[in-house]
Scaffold this motif. Structure first.
Motif, PDB file in Angstrom:
ATOM      1  N   SER A  31       0.820  -1.212   0.000  1.00 48.07           N
ATOM      2  CA  SER A  31       0.000   0.000   0.000  1.00 48.07           C
ATOM      3  C   SER A  31       0.850   1.256   0.000  1.00 48.07           C
ATOM      4  O   SER A  31       0.332   2.351  -0.185  1.00 48.07           O
ATOM      5  CB  SER A  31      -0.936  -0.001   1.212  1.00 48.07           C
ATOM      6  OG  SER A  31      -0.194  -0.045   2.420  1.00 48.07           O
ATOM      7  N   LYS A  32       2.159   1.112   0.192  1.00 50.25           N
ATOM      8  CA  LYS A  32       3.088   2.250   0.204  1.00 50.25           C
ATOM      9  C   LYS A  32       4.227   1.997  -0.777  1.00 50.25           C
ATOM     10  O   LYS A  32       4.647   0.857  -0.967  1.00 50.25           O
ATOM     11  CB  LYS A  32       3.687   2.448   1.606  1.00 50.25           C
ATOM     12  CG  LYS A  32       2.690   2.693   2.702  1.00 50.25           C
ATOM     13  CD  LYS A  32       2.199   4.104   2.666  1.00 50.25           C
ATOM     14  CE  LYS A  32       1.229   4.320   3.829  1.00 50.25           C
ATOM     15  NZ  LYS A  32       0.504   5.519   3.753  1.00 50.25           N
ATOM     16  N   PRO A  33       4.775   3.050  -1.386  1.00 53.18           N
ATOM     17  CA  PRO A  33       5.910   2.877  -2.310  1.00 53.18           C
ATOM     18  C   PRO A  33       7.221   2.631  -1.566  1.00 53.18           C
ATOM     19  O   PRO A  33       7.296   2.804  -0.349  1.00 53.18           O
ATOM     20  CB  PRO A  33       5.942   4.210  -3.063  1.00 53.18           C
ATOM     21  CG  PRO A  33       5.370   5.187  -2.107  1.00 53.18           C
ATOM     22  CD  PRO A  33       4.342   4.442  -1.299  1.00 53.18           C
ATOM     23  N   HIS A  34       8.228   2.248  -2.316  1.00 58.59           N
ATOM     24  CA  HIS A  34       9.574   2.087  -1.765  1.00 58.59           C
ATOM     25  C   HIS A  34      10.575   2.617  -2.793  1.00 58.59           C
ATOM     26  O   HIS A  34      10.237   2.836  -3.949  1.00 58.59           O
ATOM     27  CB  HIS A  34       9.862   0.620  -1.442  1.00 58.59           C
ATOM     28  CG  HIS A  34      10.038  -0.251  -2.641  1.00 58.59           C
ATOM     29  ND1 HIS A  34       8.980  -0.718  -3.397  1.00 58.59           N
ATOM     30  CD2 HIS A  34      11.158  -0.722  -3.249  1.00 58.59           C
ATOM     31  CE1 HIS A  34       9.435  -1.442  -4.396  1.00 58.59           C
ATOM     32  NE2 HIS A  34      10.747  -1.458  -4.343  1.00 58.59           N
ATOM     33  N   HIS A  35      11.798   2.803  -2.360  1.00 60.44           N
ATOM     34  CA  HIS A  35      12.867   3.260  -3.250  1.00 60.44           C
ATOM     35  C   HIS A  35      13.706   2.064  -3.684  1.00 60.44           C
ATOM     36  O   HIS A  35      13.703   1.023  -3.026  1.00 60.44           O
ATOM     37  CB  HIS A  35      13.765   4.281  -2.535  1.00 60.44           C
ATOM     38  CG  HIS A  35      13.028   5.511  -2.136  1.00 60.44           C
ATOM     39  ND1 HIS A  35      12.614   6.461  -3.038  1.00 60.44           N
ATOM     40  CD2 HIS A  35      12.616   5.947  -0.920  1.00 60.44           C
ATOM     41  CE1 HIS A  35      11.998   7.432  -2.410  1.00 60.44           C
ATOM     42  NE2 HIS A  35      11.964   7.140  -1.120  1.00 60.44           N
ATOM     43  N   ALA A  36      14.424   2.208  -4.781  1.00 60.49           N
ATOM     44  CA  ALA A  36      15.322   1.146  -5.249  1.00 60.49           C
ATOM     45  C   ALA A  36      16.301   0.798  -4.134  1.00 60.49           C
ATOM     46  O   ALA A  36      16.759   1.676  -3.395  1.00 60.49           O
ATOM     47  CB  ALA A  36      16.074   1.601  -6.493  1.00 60.49           C
TER      48      ALA A  36
END
Length: 136
Positions: A31-36
């Motif tokens: 439900s939330k984004p993440h970074h590489a």
């Protein structure tokens, strides 16, 4: 591979299509984004396989995503994010568990899948724990 995504598709459908091409990898939706090279907290994991694309992104549209085996993991995750607003993390099978690939985001899908295949062949059986009280 070409993956056709519709707002009515659900997590189970998308993951099944992806796993046909890459059997040792799976898509996990959050439900939330993440970074590489970063993971996503488990509390944001979406586990209901019947959850639809529209449930995850009310502004979802129909379209295609083109996934090639020589694409780095991070790039595939970004494609889902930029094209469909889906927060995806790719996991790799390692024996009987699934590992988040955040540390190896620069590996291609082909490399990740090969590592998963290799991990299945070389499972190390868990030895009985040593009882330190029986030492001389």
């Amino acid at each position: 591979m070409k993956m056709h995504i519709k707002p009515s598709n659900n997590i189970g459908d998308l993951n099944a299509a992806f796993r046909e091409e890459f059997p040792y990898l799976k898509l996990a939706f959050f439900s939330k984004p993440h970074h590489a090279y970063k993971g996503t907290a488990a509390k944001f994991l979406l586990t209901d396989p019947s959850l639809s694309v529209k449930d995850m992104n009310p502004n979802a549209h129909e379209g295609d995503i083109f996934i090639e085996e020589d694409m780095p993991t991070w790039q595939v995750e970004r494609l889902f994010e930029s094209e469909f607003g889906l927060h995806v993390q790719i996991f790799r099978k390692s024996g009987s568990i699934w590992l988040e690939t955040s540390v190896t985001d620069d590996l291609t899908l082909e490399q990740q899948n090969a590592k998963g295949r290799l991990g299945e062949k070389f499972q190390t059986p868990i030895a009985e724990p040593m009882d330190y009280r029986e030492q001389d």
